[in-house]
Write a protein that holds these residues in place. Sequence first.
Motif, short mmCIF file in Angstrom:
data_model
loop_
_atom_site.label_atom_id
_atom_site.label_comp_id
_atom_site.label_asym_id
_atom_site.label_seq_id
_atom_site.Cartn_x
_atom_site.Cartn_y
_atom_site.Cartn_z
N GLU A 67 1.08 -1.09 -0.16
CA GLU A 67 -0.12 -0.17 -0.17
C GLU A 67 0.97 0.83 0.18
O GLU A 67 0.72 2.43 0.58
CB GLU A 67 -0.99 -0.21 0.91
N SER A 68 1.69 1.33 -0.45
CA SER A 68 3.31 2.31 -0.26
C SER A 68 2.27 3.23 -1.48
O SER A 68 1.83 2.60 -2.76
CB SER A 68 4.49 2.02 -0.69
N LEU A 69 2.97 4.19 -1.33
CA LEU A 69 1.77 5.58 -2.41
C LEU A 69 2.93 6.01 -3.23
O LEU A 69 4.22 6.32 -2.59
CB LEU A 69 1.29 6.45 -1.27
N PHE A 70 3.17 5.56 -4.61
CA PHE A 70 4.53 5.25 -5.52
C PHE A 70 3.92 7.54 -5.76
O PHE A 70 5.45 7.99 -6.16
CB PHE A 70 4.14 4.79 -6.79
N CYS A 71 3.17 7.78 -6.32
CA CYS A 71 2.59 8.88 -6.91
C CYS A 71 1.66 9.53 -6.59
O CYS A 71 0.19 8.18 -7.15
CB CYS A 71 3.07 9.06 -8.22
N LEU A 72 1.06 10.85 -6.62
CA LEU A 72 0.46 11.17 -7.05
C LEU A 72 0.54 11.96 -8.58
O LEU A 72 0.84 12.84 -8.85
CB LEU A 72 -0.60 12.47 -6.11
N SER A 73 -1.13 12.29 -9.24
CA SER A 73 -1.25 12.77 -10.72
C SER A 73 -2.64 14.12 -10.53
O SER A 73 -3.46 12.80 -9.82
CB SER A 73 -1.26 12.26 -11.32
N GLU A 74 -2.36 14.58 -10.92
CA GLU A 74 -3.84 15.11 -10.93
C GLU A 74 -3.68 16.24 -12.50
O GLU A 74 -2.82 17.04 -12.79
CB GLU A 74 -4.02 16.15 -10.13
N ALA A 75 -5.22 16.63 -12.71
CA ALA A 75 -5.43 17.56 -14.05
C ALA A 75 -7.11 18.33 -14.10
O ALA A 75 -7.88 17.69 -13.11
CB ALA A 75 -5.34 16.58 -15.71
N THR A 76 -7.23 19.35 -14.35
CA THR A 76 -8.29 20.13 -14.25
C THR A 76 -8.62 21.20 -15.64
O THR A 76 -7.45 20.96 -16.51
CB THR A 76 -8.50 21.81 -13.42
N ALA A 77 -10.03 20.50 -15.57
CA ALA A 77 -10.34 21.27 -16.67
C ALA A 77 -11.88 21.92 -16.56
O ALA A 77 -12.36 21.44 -15.38
CB ALA A 77 -10.89 20.17 -17.85
N LYS A 78 -11.95 23.04 -17.01
CA LYS A 78 -13.10 23.76 -16.58
C LYS A 78 -13.90 24.38 -18.14
O LYS A 78 -12.96 24.93 -19.79
CB LYS A 78 -12.81 25.44 -16.24
N LEU A 107 -5.27 13.83 -17.62
CA LEU A 107 -4.55 13.46 -16.70
C LEU A 107 -3.63 11.80 -17.37
O LEU A 107 -2.82 12.05 -16.78
CB LEU A 107 -5.42 12.76 -15.82
N ILE A 108 -3.98 11.69 -18.76
CA ILE A 108 -2.89 10.28 -18.73
C ILE A 108 -1.42 10.46 -18.69
O ILE A 108 -0.75 10.15 -18.53
CB ILE A 108 -3.96 9.55 -20.22
N PRO A 109 -0.79 11.48 -19.85
CA PRO A 109 0.46 11.64 -19.87
C PRO A 109 0.88 12.40 -18.67
O PRO A 109 1.98 11.97 -18.56
CB PRO A 109 0.70 13.52 -20.57
N GLU A 110 0.52 12.99 -17.46
CA GLU A 110 1.26 13.25 -16.12
C GLU A 110 1.32 11.73 -15.61
O GLU A 110 2.39 11.68 -15.70
CB GLU A 110 0.19 14.04 -14.85
N VAL A 111 0.68 10.67 -15.83
CA VAL A 111 0.69 9.02 -14.70
C VAL A 111 1.38 9.04 -15.78
O VAL A 111 2.48 8.64 -15.19
CB VAL A 111 -0.64 8.69 -15.08
N SER A 116 7.07 5.94 -16.05
CA SER A 116 8.51 6.28 -16.41
C SER A 116 8.64 6.36 -15.58
O SER A 116 10.35 5.71 -15.36
CB SER A 116 8.20 6.85 -17.16
N ALA A 117 8.90 7.34 -14.17
CA ALA A 117 9.83 7.69 -13.58
C ALA A 117 10.31 6.58 -12.39
O ALA A 117 10.91 6.18 -12.14
CB ALA A 117 9.58 8.80 -12.64
N ILE A 118 8.87 6.22 -11.62
CA ILE A 118 8.73 4.62 -11.40
C ILE A 118 9.89 3.60 -11.82
O ILE A 118 9.93 2.66 -11.01
CB ILE A 118 7.44 4.30 -11.34
N LEU A 119 9.41 3.77 -13.59
CA LEU A 119 9.98 2.05 -13.91
C LEU A 119 11.84 2.39 -13.53
O LEU A 119 12.30 0.81 -13.65
CB LEU A 119 9.53 1.48 -15.45
N LYS A 120 12.37 3.95 -13.55
CA LYS A 120 13.43 3.94 -13.72
C LYS A 120 14.36 3.68 -12.60
O LYS A 120 15.04 3.06 -12.51
CB LYS A 120 13.20 5.12 -14.24
N GLN A 121 13.31 4.07 -11.54
CA GLN A 121 14.08 3.97 -9.82
C GLN A 121 13.59 2.25 -9.26
O GLN A 121 14.56 1.80 -8.97
CB GLN A 121 12.86 5.27 -9.20
N TYR A 122 13.17 2.02 -9.58
CA TYR A 122 12.27 0.61 -9.13
C TYR A 122 12.84 -0.53 -10.09
O TYR A 122 12.98 -1.87 -9.57
CB TYR A 122 10.94 0.36 -8.62
N ALA A 123 12.84 -0.91 -11.52
CA ALA A 123 12.91 -1.85 -12.31
C ALA A 123 14.75 -2.00 -12.32
O ALA A 123 15.27 -3.27 -11.84
CB ALA A 123 13.13 -1.54 -13.77
#
Length: 127
Positions: A67-78, A107-111, A116-123
Motif C-alpha cells: 500500500e505504499s503510495l508511489f505518486c499522485l497526479s492531477e488535472a483540471t478542466a473548466k 491526466l494520462i500524460p501526467e501518469v 516512467s520515473a517509477i520504472l526507472k527507479q524501481y526496475a
Amino acid sequence: MDSIKSLRESAARLKADVLLIYTFDTSFHVGGQSYVPLSAISLVFLKNKEVTVTTTVSAALFDVRTESLFCLSEATAKESNNSSVWSTSAEVDDMRVSTEKLAFEQLIPEVEKTWSAILKQYASASI
C-alpha cells in the motif's frame, strides 16, 4: 469495493503489482454561487447567468502488496456557458461530461511521466 484495502486485495488476486485509483471531483458554479448537483429546477431561475463546470481528476499509484503510495497526479478542466430560462439539465450534464473527459485526457500524460520515473527507479533496483 469500499476501501483501498479491498481494491488492493482484488488487484492481488489478479497478480497485479501496481494499482491506479482515480477520482473525479466536479463542481457547478452559477454567477459566483456553487450548486451541487445542479438540477433542471434550479436552471429555471438562472436567467442568463454564466454556468461554469470545473472537473479535477486525481490519480494515485499504489504498491498492491504494501500500500505504499508511489505518486499522485492531477488535472483540471473548466467549461463555461451562458444559461437561460430555456436551458436544460441535459445541457449542463453535457458540460460535465465534456470537462470530465478533457480532465482525464490531460491526466494520462501526467501518469505516463510518473510511471516512467517509477520504472526507472524501481526496475533497475530489482535486477
